[in-house]
Design a protein around this motif. Structure first.
Motif, mmCIF file in Angstrom:
data_model
loop_
_atom_site.group_PDB
_atom_site.id
_atom_site.type_symbol
_atom_site.label_atom_id
_atom_site.label_comp_id
_atom_site.label_asym_id
_atom_site.label_seq_id
_atom_site.Cartn_x
_atom_site.Cartn_y
_atom_site.Cartn_z
ATOM 1 N N MET A 100 0.822 -1.206 0.000
ATOM 2 C CA MET A 100 0.000 0.000 0.000
ATOM 3 C C MET A 100 0.860 1.262 0.000
ATOM 4 O O MET A 100 0.458 2.305 -0.522
ATOM 5 N N LEU A 109 -4.100 -1.908 -5.699
ATOM 6 C CA LEU A 109 -4.418 -1.344 -4.391
ATOM 7 C C LEU A 109 -5.852 -1.673 -3.980
ATOM 8 O O LEU A 109 -6.108 -2.010 -2.821
ATOM 9 N N LEU A 110 -6.776 -1.591 -4.931
ATOM 10 C CA LEU A 110 -8.169 -1.922 -4.632
ATOM 11 C C LEU A 110 -8.304 -3.397 -4.281
ATOM 12 O O LEU A 110 -9.010 -3.764 -3.332
ATOM 13 N N SER A 112 -5.993 -5.418 -2.995
ATOM 14 C CA SER A 112 -5.405 -5.698 -1.686
ATOM 15 C C SER A 112 -6.290 -5.171 -0.563
ATOM 16 O O SER A 112 -6.469 -5.830 0.466
ATOM 17 N N TRP A 113 -6.872 -3.999 -0.761
ATOM 18 C CA TRP A 113 -7.748 -3.397 0.250
ATOM 19 C C TRP A 113 -8.979 -4.274 0.499
ATOM 20 O O TRP A 113 -9.347 -4.563 1.638
ATOM 21 N N GLN A 114 -9.612 -4.709 -0.582
ATOM 22 C CA GLN A 114 -10.839 -5.490 -0.454
ATOM 23 C C GLN A 114 -10.571 -6.902 0.048
ATOM 24 O O GLN A 114 -11.288 -7.410 0.921
ATOM 25 N N ARG A 117 -9.720 -7.169 3.789
ATOM 26 C CA ARG A 117 -10.901 -7.025 4.638
ATOM 27 C C ARG A 117 -11.804 -8.250 4.565
ATOM 28 O O ARG A 117 -12.444 -8.609 5.549
ATOM 29 N N HIS A 204 -8.702 3.075 -0.613
ATOM 30 C CA HIS A 204 -7.542 2.277 -1.024
ATOM 31 C C HIS A 204 -6.459 3.111 -1.693
ATOM 32 O O HIS A 204 -5.340 2.624 -1.894
#
Length: 206
Positions: A100, A109-110, A112-114, A117, A204
């Protein structure tokens, strides 16, 4: 004993050793037994002093053990979770932190963020009701309505909600300005299609 509890808590926060979790649970039970007994025998102290030393949730040894076990499971989920793409897997720390911080690929990035979580959120969320229930039981054991009242009392601010609202009103203009500057810079970097100039910042991309 407080120092030992603090040390074990720190070790649990930076790792997920089952032996440490078991020891922390056992020490927590001993501490709860000692603390509850001490408070029951300290009636000779001035009322204010006794209140300051014995306020907060009052857990039974069993409640302490159960709460420690649940919090340990949460920490294990957080520490051991990983997300994989093809044959590359990332742990939350330090792998996804580094990703990140260094990647400028919006799609990556999107993802990895999703995915992080999805890997961490649902299993931890399943444990939260039991944790909240135990915390509320501990608070009620010592005369509070719930753990929220217990936490608020520690701040010794009767009009806490009003104080927080006033503090927020004071910093809100600065916050909005800072938000706008960051959004503008991100819009320059990623384009206004990904970072619209009048909408919230995509988390993100921060």
């Amino acid at each position: 004993m407080n120092a030992l509890c603090a040390d074990l808590t720190w070790k649990l926060n930076v790792g997920s050793d089952p032996k440490v979790a078991e020891l922390a649970s056992h020490v927590g039970e001993l501490r709860a037994t000692w603390h509850n007994g001490w408070c029951e025998r300290s009636y000779q102290l001035p009322r204010r002093v006794r209140h300051l030393l014995c306020r907060g949730p009052k857990y039974t040894p069993h409640q302490t053990s159960s709460l420690s076990t649940l919090l340990g499971r949460m920490q294990q989920i957080y520490s051991n979770a990983q997300v994989c793409e093809s044959d590359v897997c990332y742990h939350g720390e330090p792998d996804l932190d580094r990703l990140m911080q260094t990647s400028r690929d919006p799609a990556l990035l999107l993802w990895s963020w999703q995915e992080w979580r999805r890997a961490v959120g649902p299993p931890i969320r399943m444990l939260y009701p039991a944790v909240v229930n135990l915390m509320n039981q501990g608070a009620r054991n010592n005369g509070y309505s719930d753990i929220g009242e217990c936490w608020r009392e520690e701040l010794e601010t009767p009009d806490l909600e009003q104080v927080v609202e006033e503090l927020y009103r004071q910093v809100e203009p600065l916050y909005k300005l800072l938000h706008a500057v960051v959004r503008y810079r991100l819009g320059q970097l990623y384009g206004t299609e990904l970072v619209p100039p009048t909408e919230p910042i995509p988390a993100h991309l921060l």
